[in-house]
Design a protein around this motif. Structure first.
Motif, short mmCIF file in Angstrom:
data_model
loop_
_atom_site.label_atom_id
_atom_site.label_comp_id
_atom_site.label_asym_id
_atom_site.label_seq_id
_atom_site.Cartn_x
_atom_site.Cartn_y
_atom_site.Cartn_z
N LEU A 1 -4.32 -14.96 -10.62
CA LEU A 1 -5.15 -15.49 -11.47
C LEU A 1 -6.30 -14.32 -11.91
O LEU A 1 -6.50 -14.35 -13.06
CB LEU A 1 -5.63 -16.76 -10.91
CG LEU A 1 -4.72 -18.04 -10.71
CD1 LEU A 1 -5.72 -19.12 -10.09
CD2 LEU A 1 -4.08 -18.56 -12.28
N HIS A 2 -6.82 -13.79 -10.93
CA HIS A 2 -7.77 -12.99 -10.92
C HIS A 2 -7.35 -11.56 -11.95
O HIS A 2 -8.16 -11.04 -12.91
CB HIS A 2 -8.38 -12.25 -9.63
CG HIS A 2 -9.23 -13.42 -8.99
ND1 HIS A 2 -10.14 -13.92 -9.56
CD2 HIS A 2 -9.09 -13.77 -7.78
CE1 HIS A 2 -10.79 -15.01 -8.69
NE2 HIS A 2 -10.03 -15.02 -7.66
N GLN B 1 -0.34 -18.81 4.32
CA GLN B 1 -1.76 -18.65 3.76
C GLN B 1 -1.78 -17.58 2.64
O GLN B 1 -2.16 -17.49 1.49
CB GLN B 1 -2.71 -18.33 4.61
CG GLN B 1 -3.18 -19.39 5.48
CD GLN B 1 -3.78 -20.57 4.70
OE1 GLN B 1 -4.79 -20.38 4.01
NE2 GLN B 1 -3.47 -21.72 5.16
N LEU B 2 -0.96 -16.42 2.95
CA LEU B 2 -0.76 -15.16 2.13
C LEU B 2 -0.01 -15.51 0.92
O LEU B 2 -0.56 -15.32 -0.28
CB LEU B 2 -0.03 -14.06 2.92
CG LEU B 2 0.52 -12.97 2.02
CD1 LEU B 2 -0.70 -12.08 1.66
CD2 LEU B 2 1.45 -12.01 2.83
N GLU B 3 1.12 -16.41 0.91
CA GLU B 3 1.76 -16.76 -0.20
C GLU B 3 1.07 -17.68 -0.98
O GLU B 3 1.02 -17.59 -2.31
CB GLU B 3 3.03 -17.35 0.26
CG GLU B 3 4.18 -16.49 1.05
CD GLU B 3 4.41 -15.24 0.13
OE1 GLU B 3 4.94 -15.40 -1.08
OE2 GLU B 3 4.49 -13.98 0.74
N SER B 4 0.32 -18.76 -0.46
CA SER B 4 0.05 -19.96 -1.19
C SER B 4 -1.46 -19.54 -1.79
O SER B 4 -1.73 -20.14 -2.89
CB SER B 4 -0.09 -21.30 -0.43
OG SER B 4 -0.93 -21.28 0.54
N ILE B 5 -2.28 -18.81 -1.06
CA ILE B 5 -3.67 -18.53 -1.45
C ILE B 5 -3.74 -17.29 -2.21
O ILE B 5 -4.24 -17.23 -3.10
CB ILE B 5 -4.73 -18.88 -0.15
CG1 ILE B 5 -4.58 -20.48 0.08
CG2 ILE B 5 -6.05 -18.55 -0.78
CD1 ILE B 5 -5.13 -20.77 1.53
N TYR C 1 -3.42 -9.53 3.90
CA TYR C 1 -4.19 -10.99 4.20
C TYR C 1 -4.87 -10.70 5.56
O TYR C 1 -3.92 -10.34 6.62
CB TYR C 1 -3.60 -12.12 4.23
CG TYR C 1 -3.97 -13.53 4.68
CD1 TYR C 1 -5.34 -14.01 4.31
CD2 TYR C 1 -3.36 -14.20 6.01
CE1 TYR C 1 -5.71 -15.14 5.03
CE2 TYR C 1 -4.08 -14.93 6.55
CZ TYR C 1 -4.99 -15.77 6.06
OH TYR C 1 -5.68 -16.94 6.72
N ILE C 2 -6.05 -10.87 5.93
CA ILE C 2 -6.75 -10.57 7.16
C ILE C 2 -7.49 -11.85 7.56
O ILE C 2 -8.20 -12.53 6.76
CB ILE C 2 -7.47 -9.47 7.53
CG1 ILE C 2 -6.49 -7.86 7.26
CG2 ILE C 2 -8.12 -9.36 8.80
CD1 ILE C 2 -7.43 -6.93 7.03
N ASP C 3 -7.07 -12.43 8.68
CA ASP C 3 -7.96 -13.87 9.42
C ASP C 3 -8.53 -13.45 10.50
O ASP C 3 -7.74 -13.09 11.70
CB ASP C 3 -6.81 -14.72 9.47
CG ASP C 3 -7.60 -16.22 9.62
OD1 ASP C 3 -8.68 -16.40 9.58
OD2 ASP C 3 -6.79 -17.08 10.07
#
Length: 72
Positions: free
Chosen positions: A63-64, A52-56, A4-6
């Motif tokens: 799902l994808h 964010q990494l875990e939940s999103i 995850y990169i923000d």
């Protein structure tokens, strides 16, 4: 694994980035370095990014991945 990169970009210049693999912020400009130092010292902010990494990311990836498998 998932990374995850923000990134925080202003006028097409990346100033600071959170990278889940590194687990902290990295600054790329003078202002970004100052922000990274402040944010890295705040466990609450780091925790929000990891959440964010875990939940999103992981949730949506599952799902994808399922949708792709259904079509193969």
């Amino acid at each position: 694994g998932i990374e995850y990169i923000d990134s925080y970009v202003f006028n097409k210049v990346e100033h600071v980035r959170f990278n889940s693999t590194v687990g902290r912020y990295v600054g790329y400009t003078e202002h970004g370095v100052k922000n990274a130092e402040a944010w890295n010292s705040d466990a609450g902010i780091l925790g929000q990014e990891q959440a964010q990494l875990e939940s999103i990311c992981k949730h949506n990836a599952a799902l994808h991945y399922s949708a792709i498998l259904d079509k193969t």
